[in-house]
Design an enzyme around this catalytic site. Structure first.
Site, PDB file in Angstrom:
ATOM      1  N   SER A 289       0.854  -1.194   0.000  1.00  0.00           N
ATOM      2  CA  SER A 289       0.000   0.000   0.000  1.00  0.00           C
ATOM      3  C   SER A 289       0.891   1.246   0.000  1.00  0.00           C
ATOM      4  CB  SER A 289      -0.882   0.008   1.248  1.00  0.00           C
ATOM      5  OG  SER A 289      -0.070   0.236   2.394  1.00  0.00           O
TER       6      SER A 289
ATOM      7  N   ASP B  42      -1.151  -1.692  -3.948  1.00  0.00           N
ATOM      8  CA  ASP B  42      -2.495  -1.748  -3.373  1.00  0.00           C
ATOM      9  C   ASP B  42      -3.027  -0.320  -3.191  1.00  0.00           C
ATOM     10  OD1 ASP B  42      -4.700  -2.972  -2.171  1.00  0.00           O
ATOM     11  OD2 ASP B  42      -3.806  -2.928  -0.172  1.00  0.00           O
TER      12      ASP B  42
ATOM     13  N   HIS C 267     -12.686  -2.748   4.986  1.00  0.00           N
ATOM     14  CA  HIS C 267     -11.321  -2.867   5.505  1.00  0.00           C
ATOM     15  C   HIS C 267     -11.283  -2.880   7.035  1.00  0.00           C
ATOM     16  CE1 HIS C 267     -10.452  -1.328   1.379  1.00  0.00           C
ATOM     17  NE2 HIS C 267      -9.534  -2.260   1.471  1.00  0.00           N
TER      18      HIS C 267
ATOM     19  N   SER D 238     -10.501  -9.960   5.181  1.00  0.00           N
ATOM     20  CA  SER D 238     -10.008 -10.688   6.355  1.00  0.00           C
ATOM     21  C   SER D 238     -11.183 -11.300   7.095  1.00  0.00           C
ATOM     22  CB  SER D 238      -9.237  -9.738   7.279  1.00  0.00           C
ATOM     23  OG  SER D 238      -7.900  -9.605   6.839  1.00  0.00           O
TER      24      SER D 238
ATOM     25  N   ILE E  71      -6.057  -9.678   1.773  1.00  0.00           N
ATOM     26  CA  ILE E  71      -5.997  -9.968   3.209  1.00  0.00           C
ATOM     27  C   ILE E  71      -4.822  -9.223   3.839  1.00  0.00           C
ATOM     28  CG2 ILE E  71      -5.643 -11.809   4.934  1.00  0.00           C
ATOM     29  CD1 ILE E  71      -6.889 -13.716   2.680  1.00  0.00           C
TER      30      ILE E  71
HETATM   31  P1  13P Z   1      -8.582  -6.437   5.305  1.00  0.00           P
HETATM   32  O1  13P Z   1      -8.499  -5.197   6.154  1.00  0.00           O
HETATM   33  O2  13P Z   1      -9.915  -7.092   5.423  1.00  0.00           O
HETATM   34  O3  13P Z   1      -7.455  -7.365   5.555  1.00  0.00           O
HETATM   35  O4  13P Z   1      -8.462  -5.948   3.764  1.00  0.00           O
HETATM   36  C1  13P Z   1      -7.208  -5.719   3.174  1.00  0.00           C
HETATM   37  C2  13P Z   1      -7.312  -5.050   1.854  1.00  0.00           C
HETATM   38  O5  13P Z   1      -8.352  -4.965   1.233  1.00  0.00           O
HETATM   39  C3  13P Z   1      -6.081  -4.512   1.277  1.00  0.00           C
HETATM   40  O6  13P Z   1      -6.312  -3.818   0.090  1.00  0.00           O
HETATM   41  O1  G3H Z   2      -6.569  -1.660   2.280  1.00  0.00           O
HETATM   42  C1  G3H Z   2      -5.764  -1.288   3.114  1.00  0.00           C
HETATM   43  C2  G3H Z   2      -4.683  -2.197   3.531  1.00  0.00           C
HETATM   44  O2  G3H Z   2      -5.042  -2.920   4.676  1.00  0.00           O
HETATM   45  C3  G3H Z   2      -3.427  -1.427   3.732  1.00  0.00           C
HETATM   46  O3  G3H Z   2      -3.458  -0.679   4.899  1.00  0.00           O
HETATM   47  O4  G3H Z   2      -2.786   1.608   4.228  1.00  0.00           O
HETATM   48  O5  G3H Z   2      -2.527   0.839   6.592  1.00  0.00           O
HETATM   49  O6  G3H Z   2      -1.043  -0.064   4.789  1.00  0.00           O
HETATM   50  P1  G3H Z   2      -2.397   0.501   5.126  1.00  0.00           P
HETATM   51 ZN    ZN Z   3      -8.202  -2.842   0.023  1.00  0.00          ZN
END
Ligand code: 13P
Ligand code: G3H
Ligand code: ZN
Length: 311
Positions: free
Chosen positions: A50, A82, A180, A216, A257
């Site tokens: 991300s 991501d 999320h 998740s 996930i």
């Molecule tokens: P979760 O928070 O359900 O693990 O989702 C992760 C996600 O969508 C990352 O892009």
């Molecule tokens: O979709 C979000 C992912 O869980 C990434 O989270 O932006 O805190 O790294 P983050």
């Molecule tokens: Zn996501």
């Protein structure tokens, strides 16, 4: 095996009725845990970073860690951005070895989402990189963008054909009830995915790879370990595994996930500190966290994704 795009992975997953796990990476131990589990089960895997991960670890470190896994294991591995927030971030990843990027303009109006996604697709495709785009908004936190529950909306099946045709994206992230984070439903709420909306989207886009974010399951055994060792996670609830398995059998080719891995890492570290208050070697406590992350990925591949033996 070299880093690969998701093209081949998704085609096989679609035809085979399984999904590829897209696991978020933030440091070496998480990369190791995911790829060791995937290699043991001969599963293809997507490692995704991300914007927050890139800020935390630096994109170069993440890419090099993934390259190490590619060198060590003979399984298809895709390095994916991501929730790319804009063209510039996506371009940076395309230029720096990512094999797949997501452009997340899902909070923009429909036409603007198409315009931004289309620009990313043009650039990425010129460089052999595939693109995931998103239509519909999930509740919860999408990277730096918090989406309030009342702003979340399911993907409108009437819009998907036009969106895919105009953007030329390679896969489509949809909103069908996932969100999320570790608090996806309120206690007493029925944690249910709208598989009927998924089916309608598939009817309009036959053969097209669909992506589920926010997937998740928040395994309660890890929540319990955390709470029994000084943590305070109240009412953490995720998506039931059987519903994700059902989605994977249909057109969902990528299941994201992250939160579950965070729970595993935290459970291992908390448990370790309580059992060994005298320890101060990071390899000891992070090692325990890494083991739980690996156990979780193992479980996902076998029980949720169905991607074992497909490498
Ligand atoms: P979760 O928070 O359900 O693990 O989702 C992760 C996600 O969508 C990352 O892009
Ligand atoms: O979709 C979000 C992912 O869980 C990434 O989270 O932006 O805190 O790294 P983050
Ligand atoms: Zn996501």
């Amino acid at each position: 095996m070299a880093l690969v795009t998701t093209t081949e992975m998704f085609k096989k997953a679609y035809d085979g009725g399984y999904a590829i796990g897209a696991f978020n990476i933030n440091n070496m131990e998480i990369v190791q845990a995911i790829t060791e589990a995937a290699a043991e089960l001969k599963s293809p895997v997507i490692l995704q970073a991300s914007q927050g991960a890139r800020k935390y670890a630096n994109s170069v470190y993440l890419r090099k860690l993934v390259e190490a896994a590619v060198e060590l294991y003979d399984i298809p591995i895709c390095l994916h951005l991501d929730h790319g927030p804009d063209f510039k971030t996506c371009k940076d990843c395309v230029d720096n070895g990512f094999t797949s990027v997501m452009i997340d303009a899902s909070s923009e109006p429909f036409e603007k989402n198409i315009e931004i996604s289309r620009e990313v697709v043009e650039y990425a495709h010129e460089h052999g990189v595939v693109v995931e785009a998103e239509l519909g908004t999930l509740a919860g936190v999408e990277d730096d963008v918090a989406v309030a529950d009342d702003k979340a909306q399911y993907t409108d099946p009437d819009q998907v054909v036009e969106f895919v045709e105009k953007t030329k994206c390679d896969s489509l992230a949809i909103a069908v009830g996932t969100s999320h984070g570790a608090y996806k439903f309120k206690p007493g709420q029925n944690p249910k995915l709208r598989l009927d909306i998924l089916d309608e989207i598939v009817r309009r886009l036959p053969g097209f790879p669909i992506v589920l974010h926010g997937s998740s399951s928040v395994p309660q055994e890890y929540v319990k370990i955390i709470n029994e060792h000084g943590g305070k996670l109240k009412d953490a609830i995720g998506i039931p595994e059987d519903q994700l398995r059902e989605a994977a059998k249909r057109a969902v080719c990528k299941i994201n996930i992250d939160s579950d891995l965070r729970l595993g890492m935290t459970a291992g570290i908390r448990e370790h500190f309580e059992a060994h208050p005298d320890h101060f070697d990071p390899r000891q406590y992070i090692g325990d966290g890494r083991q739980y992350v690996k156990d979780i990925v193992h479980h996902k591949i076998l029980k949720v994704l169905g991607s074992d033996g497909k490498a």
